[in-house]
Scaffold this motif. Structure first.
Motif, PDB file in Angstrom:
ATOM      1  N   TRP A   1       0.250  -4.706  -3.021  1.00  0.00           N
ATOM      2  CA  TRP A   1       1.448  -3.842  -3.108  1.00  0.00           C
ATOM      3  C   TRP A   1       1.867  -3.797  -4.571  1.00  0.00           C
ATOM      4  O   TRP A   1       1.900  -4.833  -5.246  1.00  0.00           O
TER       5      TRP A   1
ATOM      6  N   ILE B   1       6.592  -9.964  -7.055  1.00  0.00           N
ATOM      7  CA  ILE B   1       7.592  -9.672  -6.024  1.00  0.00           C
ATOM      8  C   ILE B   1       8.272 -10.945  -5.537  1.00  0.00           C
ATOM      9  O   ILE B   1       9.412 -10.916  -5.092  1.00  0.00           O
TER      10      ILE B   1
ATOM     11  N   ASP C   1       0.224  -9.633  -3.929  1.00  0.00           N
ATOM     12  CA  ASP C   1       1.340  -9.323  -4.838  1.00  0.00           C
ATOM     13  C   ASP C   1       2.241 -10.549  -5.037  1.00  0.00           C
ATOM     14  O   ASP C   1       3.125 -10.529  -5.887  1.00  0.00           O
TER      15      ASP C   1
ATOM     16  N   TYR D   1      -1.253 -11.682   0.867  1.00  0.00           N
ATOM     17  CA  TYR D   1      -0.458 -10.814  -0.014  1.00  0.00           C
ATOM     18  C   TYR D   1      -0.707 -11.183  -1.475  1.00  0.00           C
ATOM     19  O   TYR D   1      -0.117 -12.100  -2.014  1.00  0.00           O
TER      20      TYR D   1
ATOM     21  N   TRP E   1       0.768  -0.729  10.926  1.00  0.00           N
ATOM     22  CA  TRP E   1       1.338  -2.070  10.706  1.00  0.00           C
ATOM     23  C   TRP E   1       1.976  -2.551  12.004  1.00  0.00           C
ATOM     24  O   TRP E   1       2.263  -1.747  12.901  1.00  0.00           O
TER      25      TRP E   1
ATOM     26  N   ARG F   1       3.456   3.183  -5.141  1.00  0.00           N
ATOM     27  CA  ARG F   1       4.512   2.606  -5.991  1.00  0.00           C
ATOM     28  C   ARG F   1       4.147   2.767  -7.455  1.00  0.00           C
ATOM     29  O   ARG F   1       4.970   3.117  -8.279  1.00  0.00           O
TER      30      ARG F   1
ATOM     31  N   GLU G   1       4.732  -2.651  -6.349  1.00  0.00           N
ATOM     32  CA  GLU G   1       6.063  -2.529  -6.960  1.00  0.00           C
ATOM     33  C   GLU G   1       6.086  -3.199  -8.331  1.00  0.00           C
ATOM     34  O   GLU G   1       6.645  -2.676  -9.291  1.00  0.00           O
TER      35      GLU G   1
ATOM     36  N   TRP H   1       0.975  -8.067   9.709  1.00  0.00           N
ATOM     37  CA  TRP H   1       1.427  -8.492   8.364  1.00  0.00           C
ATOM     38  C   TRP H   1       2.595  -9.457   8.415  1.00  0.00           C
ATOM     39  O   TRP H   1       2.724 -10.308   7.539  1.00  0.00           O
TER      40      TRP H   1
HETATM   41  C1  TNX Z   1       6.426  -5.003   2.900  1.00  0.00           C
HETATM   42  S1  TNX Z   1       3.725  -5.007   4.229  1.00  0.00           S
HETATM   43  C2  TNX Z   1       5.907  -3.727   2.986  1.00  0.00           C
HETATM   44  C3  TNX Z   1       5.597  -2.985   1.758  1.00  0.00           C
HETATM   45  C4  TNX Z   1       5.983  -3.762   0.530  1.00  0.00           C
HETATM   46  C5  TNX Z   1       5.575  -5.210   0.704  1.00  0.00           C
HETATM   47  C6  TNX Z   1       5.810  -6.050  -0.507  1.00  0.00           C
HETATM   48  C7  TNX Z   1       4.334  -3.702   4.731  1.00  0.00           C
HETATM   49  C8  TNX Z   1       3.666  -3.122   5.867  1.00  0.00           C
HETATM   50  N1  TNX Z   1       5.443  -3.191   4.154  1.00  0.00           N
HETATM   51  O1  TNX Z   1       6.226  -1.722   1.788  1.00  0.00           O
HETATM   52  O2  TNX Z   1       5.355  -3.186  -0.580  1.00  0.00           O
HETATM   53  O3  TNX Z   1       6.296  -5.759   1.782  1.00  0.00           O
HETATM   54  O4  TNX Z   1       5.227  -7.336  -0.382  1.00  0.00           O
END
Ligand code: TNX
Length: 533
Positions: A473, A438, A424, A422, A380, A164, A475, A397
């Motif tokens: 993450w 986020i 983020d 998380y 995942w 990202r 973003e 997750w």
């Molecule tokens: C979900 S966690 C996603 C990511 C995003 C994130 C943001 C996961 C396996 N996929 O693509 O960046 O949430 O919190």
């Protein structure tokens, strides 16, 4: 009888021991060892590189180039490092560290343990030891102590999304250094996503010629109504060459960190489809995505696409020697497969029930391929839907249920629930004083309170919980400074969750040690989030 002065000494020594993560057994002793120009580092053959590393760690701030020898010169005050098979009970990463005024002894059954003893030793010194220039006024005192230490979990990780927002190679090294300082042993690199492809693949040059660059980036959160989206007009991109990756792998290896590469499939793949439109489900040429969210443009499930991804993985395996190869697998909406004659024909000819089973088929093909090359697939928790590939390791997750299901089915699991890992998410309740994130709320004490082994598991099943890791993450994390701000000190808390025995954890005690530890992070130029809630 304990005199007042002994008591004060003990207390002083104790408060000087602010090691994070907290070691298993710490017994303070009287006095201290002082590092001077005549201190000698003595190693055996196996610990020689670690002796050199210790010398390198000590040099910049002390200005002292300590000799590294195979035997102690008579009368010298020494720091000894050696492997000791008698300590096998401490496990692959355990160690003993004994500091007395006269000598320091590090013993470990394997080099990783000696490495972690060195990390502990750095934290026993004044915070100024982390300076990169000589600190003339400092006295390099190490309080006398006996430490016996070993980790609770095997997988102690931090993840970094470089797709990202691209993060320079130097920052990945800094993160590896910080991971090692906290005795974390996995750095998971999320190398590809809709918004960018960040690793050179020689067989498919367009992945980085095209896929590593996007025209611009959405500003703020994506509104449901895409007509409201606003963009910054700034091109963004970058990638690691294979030489860069080799450099990162070597850097991490020297610090006992395994890099875990992630190549996302079949979702989060728009950058790959932008590079090679034949990978998509539609004839259109797509741009590298400029917004955030869950993208409907996923890979098609053809044999050619499977071969393409296996060819990519072949180059990835040649670069990353670690056992684990992550193939993503999350958030792959099935809209395009439902509408695709090719996907529907595959479902019929393979005798599958639906699109979820088709994703499982895709994942299985990767699992067979990686297994045949002696590697383990990680994905995942969506890879559970439609049936789990036989050798897959699951990252849970979306809460902990995926982890529970996978462990019950006899699969290894790494716990990565949003609720506790998380990084983020916001770390203060008052988001108005925080940079845009986020969403979510994950304060330091919640991370510290995390228990990676779900209570629902039997002891046998619980053995499949390899550990946990924190997710960055990116973003809303545009650069390294913000990544540090989001990761620290939450990563310090997670390190203790993963290393320290559950019974030995104490949040007030952690906070007391953290006050000292933050001074170290400040010297290391880590832009940590200040302590407030
Ligand atoms: C979900 S966690 C996603 C990511 C995003 C994130 C943001 C996961 C396996 N996929 O693509 O960046 O949430 O919190």
């Amino acid at each position: 009888m304990i005199t007042l002065s002994t008591l004060l000494l003990v207390l002083a020594a104790d408060s000087a021991i602010s090691v994070i993560p907290r070691p298993v057994h710490v017994t303070p002793g009287p006095g201290a060892f002082v590092v001077t120009g005549t201190t000698v580092i003595v190693t055996d053959r196996a610990t020689r590189p670690l002796g050199e590393l210790l010398g390198d760690y000590l040099f910049p701030a002390t200005g002292l180039r300590l000799a590294v020898r195979a035997a102690a010169p008579a009368g010298a005050r020494v720091i000894t490092l050696r492997l000791d098979p008698a300590l096998t009970g401490l496990g692959a990463e355990g160690y003993r560290l004994d500091v007395t005024p006269g000598r320091i002894t590090i013993r470990a059954p394997q080099p990783a343990g000696a490495f972690y003893a060195v990390q502990t030793l750095r934290q026993l010194l004044p915070a100024a030891i982390f300076r990169q220039a000589r600190v003339p006024t400092a006295v390099w005192t190490i309080p006398a102590v006996s430490i016996e230490d070993f980790p609770r979990f095997r997988w102690r990780g931090i993840h970094l999304d470089v797709a990202r927002h691209f993060m320079p190679k130097e920052f990945v090294k800094k993160l590896v250094d910080l991971a090692a300082l906290h005795k974390l042993n996995r750095v998971h690199l999320h190398l590809t996503d809709d918004q960018g492809w960040r690793i050179e693949i020689r067989q498919y040059p367009r992945l980085t010629q095209v896929g590593a660059w996007r025209r611009q980036t959405i500003i703020g959160h994506s509104d449901r109504d895409s007509t409201k989206w606003r963009f910054d007009g700034q091109p963004h991109g970058g990638f690691y060459t294979q030489d860069d990756i080799a450099e990162l792998v070597a850097y991490a290896q020297a610090r006992f960190v395994t890099l875990v590469p992630e190549i996302e499939m079949p979702g989060h793949s728009q950058a790959a489809i932008a590079s090679y439109p034949e990978l998509g489900n539609k004839p259109d040429t797509l741009p590298v995505w400029t917004a955030w969210g869950v993208d409907e443009n996923i890979l098609n499930p053809s044999d050619a696409t499977i071969r393409f991804e296996q060819n990519v993985l072949t180059e990835v395996m040649a670069l990353f020697p670690g056992r684990w190869i992550h193939i993503g697998g999350d958030e792959a909406p099935k809209t395009q497969w439902k509408a695709s004659p090719l996907a529907q024909a595959r479902i019929r000819e393979l005798g599958l029930k639906d699109e979820d089973e088709l994703q499982s088929y895709f994942t299985r093909r990767m699992d067979e391929f990686l297994t045949a090359h002696g590697r383990s697939l990680v994905g995942w928790d969506e890879i559970l839907e439609g049936g789990l590939a036989p050798n897959a390791v699951v990252m849970s997750w979306r809460g902990i249920d995926g982890g529970i299901a996978a462990a019950r089915a006899g699969h290894d699991v790494v716990m990565t629930p949003g609720s506790h890992t998380y990084f983020d998410y916001y770390q203060s309740a008052d988001t108005t004083t925080e940079p845009l994130a986020i969403g979510g709320f994950l304060p330091l004490d919640t991370v510290y309170a995390y228990e990676p082994v779900p209570a629902a598991l039997t002891p046998d099943e619980a053995r499949h919980v390899l550990g946990a890791q924190g997710q960055l993450w990116t973003e809303y994390i545009p650069d390294p400074k913000r990544a540090e701000y989001m990761a620290f000190p939450r990563a310090c808390a997670l390190a203790e969750v993963l290393w320290t025995p559950r019974e030995a954890k104490s949040y007030p005690d952690f906070l007391a040690r953290l006050a000292t530890h933050l001074a170290r992070l400040a010297v290391l130029d880590v832009n940590y989030h200040p302590l407030k809630n």
